[in-house]
Design a protein around this motif. Sequence first.
Motif, short mmCIF file in Angstrom:
data_model
loop_
_atom_site.label_atom_id
_atom_site.label_comp_id
_atom_site.label_asym_id
_atom_site.label_seq_id
_atom_site.Cartn_x
_atom_site.Cartn_y
_atom_site.Cartn_z
N GLN A 170 -6.70 -3.41 46.31
CA GLN A 170 -7.60 -4.11 47.23
C GLN A 170 -6.82 -4.67 48.40
N VAL A 171 -7.51 -4.84 49.50
CA VAL A 171 -6.85 -5.33 50.72
C VAL A 171 -7.86 -6.13 51.55
N MET A 172 -7.39 -7.20 52.16
CA MET A 172 -8.24 -8.01 53.05
C MET A 172 -7.34 -8.67 54.10
N THR A 173 -7.88 -8.83 55.30
CA THR A 173 -7.12 -9.47 56.38
C THR A 173 -7.64 -10.88 56.59
N ILE A 174 -6.74 -11.82 56.66
CA ILE A 174 -7.12 -13.23 56.83
C ILE A 174 -6.64 -13.72 58.20
N THR A 175 -7.61 -14.13 59.02
CA THR A 175 -7.30 -14.65 60.34
C THR A 175 -7.76 -16.10 60.38
N PRO A 176 -6.82 -17.05 60.28
CA PRO A 176 -7.21 -18.48 60.22
C PRO A 176 -8.11 -18.86 61.40
N ALA A 203 -0.25 -2.05 56.72
CA ALA A 203 0.47 -1.78 57.98
C ALA A 203 -0.54 -1.44 59.08
N SER A 204 -1.54 -0.66 58.73
CA SER A 204 -2.56 -0.25 59.70
C SER A 204 -3.31 -1.46 60.27
N GLU A 205 -3.64 -2.42 59.39
CA GLU A 205 -4.32 -3.64 59.84
C GLU A 205 -3.44 -4.42 60.83
N LEU A 230 -10.20 -5.99 58.67
CA LEU A 230 -10.86 -6.32 57.40
C LEU A 230 -10.97 -7.84 57.25
N VAL A 231 -11.49 -8.50 58.27
CA VAL A 231 -11.68 -9.95 58.21
C VAL A 231 -13.04 -10.21 57.56
N ASP A 238 -13.26 6.18 44.55
CA ASP A 238 -14.40 5.34 44.91
C ASP A 238 -13.90 4.18 45.76
N PHE A 239 -14.46 4.05 46.96
CA PHE A 239 -14.07 2.99 47.88
C PHE A 239 -15.28 2.10 48.13
N SER A 240 -15.11 0.82 47.98
CA SER A 240 -16.23 -0.07 48.26
C SER A 240 -15.73 -1.30 49.01
N GLU A 241 -16.67 -2.01 49.61
CA GLU A 241 -16.31 -3.15 50.43
C GLU A 241 -17.15 -4.35 50.01
N LEU A 242 -16.48 -5.46 49.79
CA LEU A 242 -17.19 -6.68 49.40
C LEU A 242 -17.19 -7.62 50.60
N HIS A 243 -18.37 -8.08 50.99
CA HIS A 243 -18.44 -9.04 52.09
C HIS A 243 -18.01 -10.41 51.56
N VAL A 244 -17.04 -11.03 52.20
CA VAL A 244 -16.55 -12.34 51.78
C VAL A 244 -16.87 -13.35 52.88
N SER A 245 -17.57 -14.43 52.50
CA SER A 245 -17.89 -15.47 53.47
C SER A 245 -16.95 -16.65 53.29
N LYS A 246 -16.90 -17.49 54.31
CA LYS A 246 -16.16 -18.74 54.15
C LYS A 246 -16.86 -19.54 53.05
N ASN A 247 -16.08 -20.03 52.11
CA ASN A 247 -16.63 -20.78 50.99
C ASN A 247 -16.80 -22.25 51.41
N PRO A 248 -18.04 -22.78 51.32
CA PRO A 248 -18.26 -24.17 51.75
C PRO A 248 -17.39 -25.18 51.00
N THR A 249 -16.96 -24.79 49.78
CA THR A 249 -16.13 -25.72 49.00
C THR A 249 -14.64 -25.41 49.15
#
Length: 254
Positions: A160-166, A204-206, A218-219, A231-242
Motif C-alpha cells: 500500500q502507498v499514500m502521499t501525505i502533504t501537511p 519514487a513516482s509520487e 495520492l493525497v 487487484d488494485f483498489s483505492e481507499l478514500h482517506v479523510s482528515k480524521n476529526p479526532t
Amino acid sequence: MGPSSRQAERHARQITIPEIGPEGQRKLARARVLVFGAGGLASAAIYYLACAGVGTIGVADDDRIELSNLNRQILHNPHRIGMLKVFSAQHTIMGFSPETHVVAYPRRVESVTEMVEVIKEFDAVIDCTDNFESRDLINESCILARKSWVYGAVSGFEGQVMTITPGRGPCYRCLYPSLPQSSDNSARAGVIGVSPGFIGVLQASEIIKHILGKGSLLVGRLLYADLLEMDFSELHVSKNPTCRYCGGHMSMEG
Ligand SMILES: [Zn+2]
C-alpha cells in the motif's frame, strides 16, 4: 563531454516529455529527497530517483546487510554482507549515476527534534521503514517541518502507498488513529521482492510528480495492490476529526 552535456544526454528521453522538459529536469537536479530505510522499498525508490536525475538523495538507516535481505534489496549484493546498508546504497548509486549526490545517515534517528533537523535539509521524504513507530515519528516530524512524505508498506504479495502533504490532506495518524502493537509489525513477515519493488517505484513516482508539480498525487488516497490477484483498489482517506495533528484544523484546511 562535460558533466552538464552528459546529464542532458542521460535524461534526453525524459526531457522530451511535456510535463518534464528542461525546466522540470533542472527542478529534479536541484531536488533533495530524504529516504528513511535502505531495504526493499528503498532499493526501488532510490534507484528510480537516481534514474530520474534527482540531484541529492539522503538515506538514513542503521542496519547492516544480511544474506536474507537479498530476495528484495537490490541495492546490495553478497560481497557486502555485514556492511552498513547506507554505505552500500551510496556505493551502488555512485556506480550507477556518478552525478547523484547520496548523503548517508548511518544511524537510527529516534527523537522528533533530531528528525526535524535532518528533514529540514530536504524537500520531501520517503518512508521505506518497516514499522509503525518509525512511520509515526516520520509523520509527526514532517508535519512540524511542513514537508510532504510518501508512506509505503508491504507484506507477502501485497502493498500500500499514500502521499501525505501537511496542511492539505490527511496524515498517517488519520489513517491509523491508534498505532497497532509492535507484534503486528510486518518487519519479520514474509515478503517477495516484487512487492517492495512495485511499491517503492510508486513512491519514487509520487516524489517526482511532487517535485515537478505535475499530475495527481495520492493525497487522501490509499492505493492498495494485491499482486497475487492483480487487484488494485483505492481507499478514500479523510482528515480524521479526532486526529491529534489534523483534527483542530478541519475547518481551516478541510
Ligand atoms: Zn491526521
